[in-house]
Design a protein around this motif. Structure first.
Motif, PDB file in Angstrom:
ATOM      1  N   ALA A 145      54.062  40.060 -32.703  1.00  0.00           N
ATOM      2  CA  ALA A 145      52.852  40.512 -32.004  1.00  0.00           C
ATOM      3  C   ALA A 145      52.875  40.097 -30.531  1.00  0.00           C
ATOM      4  O   ALA A 145      52.512  40.889 -29.640  1.00  0.00           O
ATOM      5  CB  ALA A 145      51.622  39.940 -32.707  1.00  0.00           C
ATOM      6  N   ALA A 146      53.324  38.865 -30.259  1.00  0.00           N
ATOM      7  CA  ALA A 146      53.378  38.408 -28.867  1.00  0.00           C
ATOM      8  C   ALA A 146      54.375  39.225 -28.059  1.00  0.00           C
ATOM      9  O   ALA A 146      54.146  39.525 -26.870  1.00  0.00           O
ATOM     10  CB  ALA A 146      53.748  36.919 -28.828  1.00  0.00           C
ATOM     11  N   THR A 147      55.471  39.614 -28.684  1.00  0.00           N
ATOM     12  CA  THR A 147      56.473  40.410 -27.965  1.00  0.00           C
ATOM     13  C   THR A 147      55.899  41.754 -27.544  1.00  0.00           C
ATOM     14  O   THR A 147      56.062  42.200 -26.393  1.00  0.00           O
ATOM     15  CB  THR A 147      57.711  40.606 -28.855  1.00  0.00           C
ATOM     16  N   PHE A 148      55.206  42.429 -28.454  1.00  0.00           N
ATOM     17  CA  PHE A 148      54.645  43.744 -28.124  1.00  0.00           C
ATOM     18  C   PHE A 148      53.499  43.620 -27.130  1.00  0.00           C
ATOM     19  O   PHE A 148      53.444  44.363 -26.125  1.00  0.00           O
ATOM     20  CB  PHE A 148      54.174  44.438 -29.398  1.00  0.00           C
ATOM     21  N   VAL A 149      52.579  42.683 -27.377  1.00  0.00           N
ATOM     22  CA  VAL A 149      51.392  42.585 -26.529  1.00  0.00           C
ATOM     23  C   VAL A 149      51.760  42.107 -25.125  1.00  0.00           C
ATOM     24  O   VAL A 149      51.377  42.734 -24.112  1.00  0.00           O
ATOM     25  CB  VAL A 149      50.345  41.653 -27.177  1.00  0.00           C
ATOM     26  N   LEU A 150      52.505  41.001 -25.065  1.00  0.00           N
ATOM     27  CA  LEU A 150      52.845  40.458 -23.748  1.00  0.00           C
ATOM     28  C   LEU A 150      53.872  41.334 -23.023  1.00  0.00           C
ATOM     29  O   LEU A 150      53.858  41.402 -21.776  1.00  0.00           O
ATOM     30  CB  LEU A 150      53.371  39.034 -23.899  1.00  0.00           C
ATOM     31  N   PHE A 156      52.465  46.471 -17.569  1.00  0.00           N
ATOM     32  CA  PHE A 156      51.269  47.001 -16.901  1.00  0.00           C
ATOM     33  C   PHE A 156      50.979  46.247 -15.618  1.00  0.00           C
ATOM     34  O   PHE A 156      50.667  46.859 -14.568  1.00  0.00           O
ATOM     35  CB  PHE A 156      50.084  46.921 -17.860  1.00  0.00           C
ATOM     36  N   LEU A 157      51.091  44.898 -15.666  1.00  0.00           N
ATOM     37  CA  LEU A 157      50.814  44.102 -14.466  1.00  0.00           C
ATOM     38  C   LEU A 157      51.870  44.321 -13.391  1.00  0.00           C
ATOM     39  O   LEU A 157      51.567  44.274 -12.188  1.00  0.00           O
ATOM     40  CB  LEU A 157      50.734  42.618 -14.844  1.00  0.00           C
ATOM     41  N   ALA A 158      53.099  44.564 -13.804  1.00  0.00           N
ATOM     42  CA  ALA A 158      54.143  44.835 -12.802  1.00  0.00           C
ATOM     43  C   ALA A 158      53.846  46.121 -12.047  1.00  0.00           C
ATOM     44  O   ALA A 158      54.120  46.244 -10.839  1.00  0.00           O
ATOM     45  CB  ALA A 158      55.500  44.917 -13.485  1.00  0.00           C
ATOM     46  N   GLY A 159      53.273  47.134 -12.737  1.00  0.00           N
ATOM     47  CA  GLY A 159      52.901  48.377 -12.064  1.00  0.00           C
ATOM     48  C   GLY A 159      51.739  48.217 -11.121  1.00  0.00           C
ATOM     49  O   GLY A 159      51.568  49.013 -10.192  1.00  0.00           O
ATOM     50  N   GLN A 160      50.917  47.192 -11.371  1.00  0.00           N
ATOM     51  CA  GLN A 160      49.757  46.945 -10.497  1.00  0.00           C
ATOM     52  C   GLN A 160      50.108  46.046  -9.325  1.00  0.00           C
ATOM     53  O   GLN A 160      49.219  45.683  -8.536  1.00  0.00           O
ATOM     54  CB  GLN A 160      48.641  46.295 -11.320  1.00  0.00           C
ATOM     55  N   ASP A 161      51.366  45.680  -9.202  1.00  0.00           N
ATOM     56  CA  ASP A 161      51.844  44.831  -8.113  1.00  0.00           C
ATOM     57  C   ASP A 161      51.102  43.495  -8.074  1.00  0.00           C
ATOM     58  O   ASP A 161      50.632  43.041  -7.028  1.00  0.00           O
ATOM     59  CB  ASP A 161      51.693  45.565  -6.766  1.00  0.00           C
ATOM     60  N   THR A 167      54.236  36.942 -13.989  1.00  0.00           N
ATOM     61  CA  THR A 167      55.000  35.713 -14.261  1.00  0.00           C
ATOM     62  C   THR A 167      54.313  34.890 -15.349  1.00  0.00           C
ATOM     63  O   THR A 167      54.981  34.338 -16.237  1.00  0.00           O
ATOM     64  CB  THR A 167      55.150  34.882 -12.980  1.00  0.00           C
ATOM     65  N   ILE A 168      52.996  34.810 -15.296  1.00  0.00           N
ATOM     66  CA  ILE A 168      52.259  34.056 -16.328  1.00  0.00           C
ATOM     67  C   ILE A 168      52.455  34.683 -17.699  1.00  0.00           C
ATOM     68  O   ILE A 168      52.642  33.989 -18.708  1.00  0.00           O
ATOM     69  CB  ILE A 168      50.766  33.985 -15.951  1.00  0.00           C
ATOM     70  N   ALA A 169      52.435  36.023 -17.782  1.00  0.00           N
ATOM     71  CA  ALA A 169      52.622  36.705 -19.064  1.00  0.00           C
ATOM     72  C   ALA A 169      54.016  36.433 -19.623  1.00  0.00           C
ATOM     73  O   ALA A 169      54.190  36.198 -20.822  1.00  0.00           O
ATOM     74  CB  ALA A 169      52.394  38.203 -18.891  1.00  0.00           C
ATOM     75  N   VAL A 170      55.019  36.460 -18.732  1.00  0.00           N
ATOM     76  CA  VAL A 170      56.392  36.189 -19.202  1.00  0.00           C
ATOM     77  C   VAL A 170      56.524  34.750 -19.672  1.00  0.00           C
ATOM     78  O   VAL A 170      57.129  34.472 -20.722  1.00  0.00           O
ATOM     79  CB  VAL A 170      57.393  36.509 -18.069  1.00  0.00           C
ATOM     80  N   LEU A 171      55.956  33.796 -18.923  1.00  0.00           N
ATOM     81  CA  LEU A 171      56.016  32.388 -19.337  1.00  0.00           C
ATOM     82  C   LEU A 171      55.277  32.163 -20.659  1.00  0.00           C
ATOM     83  O   LEU A 171      55.718  31.372 -21.504  1.00  0.00           O
ATOM     84  CB  LEU A 171      55.429  31.503 -18.237  1.00  0.00           C
ATOM     85  N   LEU A 172      54.161  32.875 -20.813  1.00  0.00           N
ATOM     86  CA  LEU A 172      53.419  32.761 -22.074  1.00  0.00           C
ATOM     87  C   LEU A 172      54.254  33.286 -23.239  1.00  0.00           C
ATOM     88  O   LEU A 172      54.247  32.718 -24.335  1.00  0.00           O
ATOM     89  CB  LEU A 172      52.095  33.526 -21.954  1.00  0.00           C
ATOM     90  N   TRP A 173      54.998  34.378 -23.005  1.00  0.00           N
ATOM     91  CA  TRP A 173      55.870  34.902 -24.079  1.00  0.00           C
ATOM     92  C   TRP A 173      56.963  33.897 -24.434  1.00  0.00           C
ATOM     93  O   TRP A 173      57.265  33.690 -25.607  1.00  0.00           O
ATOM     94  CB  TRP A 173      56.490  36.219 -23.614  1.00  0.00           C
ATOM     95  N   PHE A 174      57.554  33.250 -23.407  1.00  0.00           N
ATOM     96  CA  PHE A 174      58.572  32.236 -23.676  1.00  0.00           C
ATOM     97  C   PHE A 174      57.988  31.067 -24.473  1.00  0.00           C
ATOM     98  O   PHE A 174      58.640  30.506 -25.360  1.00  0.00           O
ATOM     99  CB  PHE A 174      59.184  31.733 -22.364  1.00  0.00           C
ATOM    100  N   ALA A 175      56.751  30.695 -24.154  1.00  0.00           N
ATOM    101  CA  ALA A 175      56.111  29.592 -24.875  1.00  0.00           C
ATOM    102  C   ALA A 175      55.892  29.970 -26.344  1.00  0.00           C
ATOM    103  O   ALA A 175      56.133  29.152 -27.253  1.00  0.00           O
ATOM    104  CB  ALA A 175      54.788  29.231 -24.206  1.00  0.00           C
ATOM    105  N   VAL A 176      55.445  31.182 -26.586  1.00  0.00           N
ATOM    106  CA  VAL A 176      55.232  31.619 -27.980  1.00  0.00           C
ATOM    107  C   VAL A 176      56.548  31.672 -28.734  1.00  0.00           C
ATOM    108  O   VAL A 176      56.650  31.219 -29.898  1.00  0.00           O
ATOM    109  CB  VAL A 176      54.522  32.985 -28.000  1.00  0.00           C
TER     110      VAL A 176
END
Length: 291
Positions: A145-150, A156-161, A167-176
């Motif tokens: 679930a974390a892989t799909f959601v994050l 989406f955040l990368a498209g919004q510049d 970076t926070i989303a990627v770090l959160l995925w690594f933590a999970v």
């Protein structure tokens, strides 16, 4: 000469035949021919009066029991019970459906380095088992679930510049995923251990926890299976000792609970049978290696 004592002879006396039969001399038995004397078959040589040779089951005195098999008389050892073939023993070992029961095999024939350090020299190792894979269902679902959601969120955040939030989303995925890997490693080092003297549970990666209960102290043992446990073949062991709360009271998600339960109970009540079976298996393995 006086008259003989007793009543006069009467040919019509109805009790005369009975009196003559009662006064007949007891015949002598030849020691070499009669049962129970000399070298002939003695009464003590036959099968004892047991459930196999009952009074109401036919010719019990002739050495034939309820199974219909005649006892074999050996000149030196007396009467011997009938032999049972290996095919018949195999039939006794099979269940009602005709299939032999499953065997729950340990991970290794010898204790792993993780377990060997907790066994004393005179203790006989019987096996170690990891918990059922269902123990990992929760962390695996969280990781997926974390892989799909994050992953969707970071795209989406990368498209919004918005680089910081990405970076926070990627770090959160690594933590999970790190937490998932930790749970998998903890499952790998979590072992249920059986010896001829006790049951043990060893778990923990950094903080090691060792719980044990001597088999002689176990007053009650049961296992529980939910509908999912019956479908996937896992269960929870519950052990009681003198009505007190113990460190090793409930062991969840053990594989093949019925077979493992029988193995523990056999170790508790029939340790000699376990030794004999394991010795036979080792002899057969040596014979196969020699061949």
């Amino acid at each position: 000469m006086g008259s003989p004592s007793g009543p006069p002879f009467d040919p019509d006396d109805p009790d005369r035949a009975r009196r003559e039969r009662d006064t007949e001399p007891i015949p002598r038995i030849d020691p070499d021919e009669g049962p129970g004397y000399g070298s002939g078959p003695r009464l003590s040589d036959g099968p004892s009066f047991s459930d196999d040779a009952g009074y109401g089951d036919g010719p019990g005195y002739a050495g034939e029991g309820r199974s219909g098999r005649a006892w074999v008389r050996d000149p030196e050892a007396g009467y011997l019970p009938p032999e049972i073939s290996e095919e018949e023993l195999a039939g006794l070992r099979a269940d009602a459906s005709g299939a032999t029961p499953r065997r729950v095999l340990p991970l290794e024939d010898e204790p792993s380095s993780l377990v060997a350090r907790y066994l004393f020299p005179t203790e006989r190792y019987r096996g170690e088992w990891k918990r059922h894979w269902v123990h990992l269902v929760t962390p695996i679902i969280v990781g997926i679930a974390a892989t799909f959601v994050l992953g969707y969120l970071s795209g989406f955040l990368a498209g919004q510049d918005v680089g910081a939030l990405t970076t926070i989303a990627v770090l959160l995925w690594f933590a999970v995923m790190g937490w998932v890997a930790w749970r998998v490693a903890d499952w790998w080092y979590d072992r249920f251990i059986l010896t001829n003297k006790r049951v043990m549970v060893v778990n923990g990666i950094i903080t090691r926890r060792v719980a044990m209960m001597p088999l002689v102290r176990v007053t009650d043992m049961k296992y529980e299976q939910t509908p999912a446990g019956r479908a996937l073949n896992y269960g929870t062991f519950v052990l009681e000792s003198a009505g007190q709360e113990q460190a090793l009271r409930e062991v969840k998600n053990l594989p093949n609970p019925n077979e493992l339960y029988l193995r523990v109970v056999e170790e508790m009540y029939e340790p000699q049978a376990v030794e004999a079976r394991l010795g036979k298996e080792q002899d057969e393995a040596k014979a196969d290696d020699g061949a």
